[in-house]
Design a protein around this motif. Structure first.
Motif, PDB file in Angstrom:
ATOM      1  N   THR A 111       0.815  -1.220   0.000  1.00  0.00           N
ATOM      2  CA  THR A 111       0.000   0.000   0.000  1.00  0.00           C
ATOM      3  C   THR A 111       0.847   1.268   0.000  1.00  0.00           C
ATOM      4  OG1 THR A 111      -0.179  -0.222   2.415  1.00  0.00           O
ATOM      5  CG2 THR A 111      -1.989  -1.086   1.092  1.00  0.00           C
ATOM      6  N   ARG A 112       2.041   1.228   0.578  1.00  0.00           N
ATOM      7  CA  ARG A 112       2.885   2.425   0.596  1.00  0.00           C
ATOM      8  C   ARG A 112       3.393   2.796  -0.799  1.00  0.00           C
ATOM      9  NH1 ARG A 112       7.785   2.627   4.025  1.00  0.00           N
ATOM     10  NH2 ARG A 112       7.947   0.368   3.791  1.00  0.00           N
ATOM     11  N   MET A 113       3.285   1.866  -1.736  1.00  0.00           N
ATOM     12  CA  MET A 113       3.707   2.137  -3.108  1.00  0.00           C
ATOM     13  C   MET A 113       2.652   2.912  -3.898  1.00  0.00           C
ATOM     14  SD  MET A 113       6.737   1.224  -3.977  1.00  0.00           S
ATOM     15  CE  MET A 113       8.120   0.138  -3.573  1.00  0.00           C
ATOM     16  N   GLY A 114       1.469   3.104  -3.336  1.00  0.00           N
ATOM     17  CA  GLY A 114       0.437   3.884  -3.997  1.00  0.00           C
ATOM     18  C   GLY A 114       0.017   3.292  -5.335  1.00  0.00           C
ATOM     19  N   ALA A 115      -0.034   4.149  -6.351  1.00  0.00           N
ATOM     20  CA  ALA A 115      -0.528   3.736  -7.671  1.00  0.00           C
ATOM     21  C   ALA A 115       0.357   2.690  -8.335  1.00  0.00           C
ATOM     22  CB  ALA A 115      -0.649   4.969  -8.576  1.00  0.00           C
ATOM     23  N   LEU A 116       1.595   2.544  -7.901  1.00  0.00           N
ATOM     24  CA  LEU A 116       2.501   1.582  -8.529  1.00  0.00           C
ATOM     25  C   LEU A 116       2.027   0.142  -8.349  1.00  0.00           C
ATOM     26  CD1 LEU A 116       5.958   3.135  -7.567  1.00  0.00           C
ATOM     27  CD2 LEU A 116       4.847   3.164  -9.807  1.00  0.00           C
ATOM     28  N   THR A 117       1.220  -0.106  -7.318  1.00  0.00           N
ATOM     29  CA  THR A 117       0.714  -1.462  -7.099  1.00  0.00           C
ATOM     30  C   THR A 117      -0.746  -1.611  -7.512  1.00  0.00           C
ATOM     31  OG1 THR A 117       0.353  -0.855  -4.775  1.00  0.00           O
ATOM     32  CG2 THR A 117       2.349  -2.100  -5.293  1.00  0.00           C
ATOM     33  N   ALA A 118      -1.256  -0.673  -8.286  1.00  0.00           N
ATOM     34  CA  ALA A 118      -2.641  -0.782  -8.748  1.00  0.00           C
ATOM     35  C   ALA A 118      -2.835  -1.959  -9.686  1.00  0.00           C
ATOM     36  CB  ALA A 118      -3.063   0.512  -9.450  1.00  0.00           C
ATOM     37  N   ASP A 119      -1.797  -2.273 -10.482  1.00  0.00           N
ATOM     38  CA  ASP A 119      -1.940  -3.338 -11.480  1.00  0.00           C
ATOM     39  C   ASP A 119      -0.946  -4.466 -11.301  1.00  0.00           C
ATOM     40  OD1 ASP A 119       0.330  -1.979 -12.167  1.00  0.00           O
ATOM     41  OD2 ASP A 119      -0.152  -1.822 -14.313  1.00  0.00           O
ATOM     42  N   ARG A 120      -0.200  -4.461 -10.193  1.00  0.00           N
ATOM     43  CA  ARG A 120       0.791  -5.516  -9.958  1.00  0.00           C
ATOM     44  C   ARG A 120       1.121  -5.576  -8.475  1.00  0.00           C
ATOM     45  NH1 ARG A 120       5.460  -3.125 -13.559  1.00  0.00           N
ATOM     46  NH2 ARG A 120       3.657  -2.107 -14.498  1.00  0.00           N
ATOM     47  N   PRO A 121       1.587  -6.720  -7.988  1.00  0.00           N
ATOM     48  CA  PRO A 121       2.028  -6.797  -6.588  1.00  0.00           C
ATOM     49  C   PRO A 121       3.383  -6.116  -6.430  1.00  0.00           C
ATOM     50  CG  PRO A 121       2.395  -8.889  -7.690  1.00  0.00           C
ATOM     51  CD  PRO A 121       1.686  -8.024  -8.681  1.00  0.00           C
ATOM     52  N   LYS A 122       3.679  -5.712  -5.212  1.00  0.00           N
ATOM     53  CA  LYS A 122       4.923  -4.974  -4.969  1.00  0.00           C
ATOM     54  C   LYS A 122       6.171  -5.713  -5.447  1.00  0.00           C
ATOM     55  CE  LYS A 122       6.266  -4.302  -0.682  1.00  0.00           C
ATOM     56  NZ  LYS A 122       6.446  -3.716   0.676  1.00  0.00           N
ATOM     57  N   PRO A 123       6.297  -7.041  -5.257  1.00  0.00           N
ATOM     58  CA  PRO A 123       7.519  -7.700  -5.712  1.00  0.00           C
ATOM     59  C   PRO A 123       7.770  -7.607  -7.220  1.00  0.00           C
ATOM     60  CG  PRO A 123       6.370  -9.091  -4.132  1.00  0.00           C
ATOM     61  CD  PRO A 123       5.443  -7.969  -4.470  1.00  0.00           C
ATOM     62  N   MET A 124       6.743  -7.213  -7.987  1.00  0.00           N
ATOM     63  CA  MET A 124       6.906  -7.108  -9.430  1.00  0.00           C
ATOM     64  C   MET A 124       7.172  -5.674  -9.902  1.00  0.00           C
ATOM     65  SD  MET A 124       6.933 -10.106 -10.582  1.00  0.00           S
ATOM     66  CE  MET A 124       6.893  -9.684 -12.325  1.00  0.00           C
ATOM     67  N   ILE A 125       7.304  -4.723  -9.001  1.00  0.00           N
ATOM     68  CA  ILE A 125       7.650  -3.354  -9.381  1.00  0.00           C
ATOM     69  C   ILE A 125       9.096  -3.327  -9.875  1.00  0.00           C
ATOM     70  CG2 ILE A 125       8.099  -1.049  -8.450  1.00  0.00           C
ATOM     71  CD1 ILE A 125       5.722  -1.429  -6.612  1.00  0.00           C
ATOM     72  N   PRO A 126       9.351  -2.709 -11.020  1.00  0.00           N
ATOM     73  CA  PRO A 126      10.722  -2.695 -11.542  1.00  0.00           C
ATOM     74  C   PRO A 126      11.644  -1.776 -10.752  1.00  0.00           C
ATOM     75  CG  PRO A 126       9.245  -1.468 -12.992  1.00  0.00           C
ATOM     76  CD  PRO A 126       8.374  -2.124 -11.965  1.00  0.00           C
ATOM     77  N   VAL A 127      12.822  -2.276 -10.480  1.00  0.00           N
ATOM     78  CA  VAL A 127      13.888  -1.523  -9.824  1.00  0.00           C
ATOM     79  C   VAL A 127      15.176  -1.808 -10.597  1.00  0.00           C
ATOM     80  CG1 VAL A 127      15.241  -1.206  -7.720  1.00  0.00           C
ATOM     81  CG2 VAL A 127      12.783  -1.660  -7.557  1.00  0.00           C
TER      82      VAL A 127
END
Length: 230
Positions: free
Chosen positions: A17-33
């Motif tokens: 949830t702290r990732m805001g809109a970045l997790t609207a369409d994917r789970p946090k572990p799939m956010i690109p870094v």
């Protein structure tokens, strides 16, 4: 029952949830870094260390992680009906993880330095420890707010207090999980029992650790990785 850990639990079920809109369409572990999903940075540490069994728990948009890890040999613990928190999630995965101590690892951090799993394994002593936490000095904990979680005494026992930040990586014995009546619960419940017995230990990580629990953490992680030419 084995005394050295040969299985690892990846905690990948959170909402982010702290990732805001970045997790609207994917789970946090799939956010690109730095050009790859955050979970791959955790797997880099694991791939540099021999472990026979890896299990990831899934809850929020699980199909993304399941598809990404297909063919990797990683098993999944399905929490789609109810998120079980760290303690309940670990207990639910025990049929796949097997007996004996296990590594548990969060999937929202980036590491720069010596292999953290190897550090834990080298310092693990099941005769005097029920869990060994890898903690990070505040000056090495990038993008982390707060005063720390644990202090370490002269013989390596941990106690709660401002000092070092828990990195989300540990070795832990799992036998005590079955006596906890709640279905969903934090591993803090088990840690408190170990603290009372003087069997919760910790060591300090000498490298850098980046908390990637927020959008600001992505930029911080990419800066650290860039400095290390990774």
């Amino acid at each position: 029952m084995r005394n050295a850990p040969d299985a690892l639990m990846l905690f990948a079920a959170g909402f982010g949830t702290r990732m805001g809109a970045l997790t609207a369409d994917r789970p946090k572990p799939m956010i690109p870094v730095a050009g790859k999903p955050l979970i791959d940075h955790a797997l880099e540490q694991i791939n540099g260390f021999s472990i026979s069994t890896i299990v990831a728990n899934l809850h929020y948009k699980p199909e993304h992680i399941a598809s990404h890890l297909a063919g990797s040999g990683i098993q999944f613990s399905d929490e789609s009906d109810e998120i079980l928190e760290t303690g309940g999630g670990l207990r639910a995965a025990l049929p796949k993880l097997g007996d004996g101590p296990v590594f548990t690892m969060n999937t929202d951090a980036v590491w720069q330095g010596p292999n953290p799993l190897a550090m834990l394994a080298q310092n693990w002593d099941p005769k005097k420890m029920d869990a060994l936490l890898l903690c990070v000095p505040l000056e090495h904990a990038v993008n982390h707010a707060g005063s720390g979680d644990f202090l370490i005494d002269t013989v390596g026992c941990a106690r709660r207090g401002p000092g070092l930040v828990y990195s989300g990586l540990q070795i832990i014995k799992t036998e005590g999980l079955n006596a906890i009546p709640d279905r969903a619960f934090s591993l803090n419940v088990l840690w408190n029992q170990m603290l009372d017995k003087g069997r919760l230990h910790a060591i300090a990580y000498p490298g850098q650790w980046v908390d990637v629990g927020s959008p600001e953490g992505i930029l911080a992680a990419e800066a650290v990785l860039g400095e290390g030419n990774v």
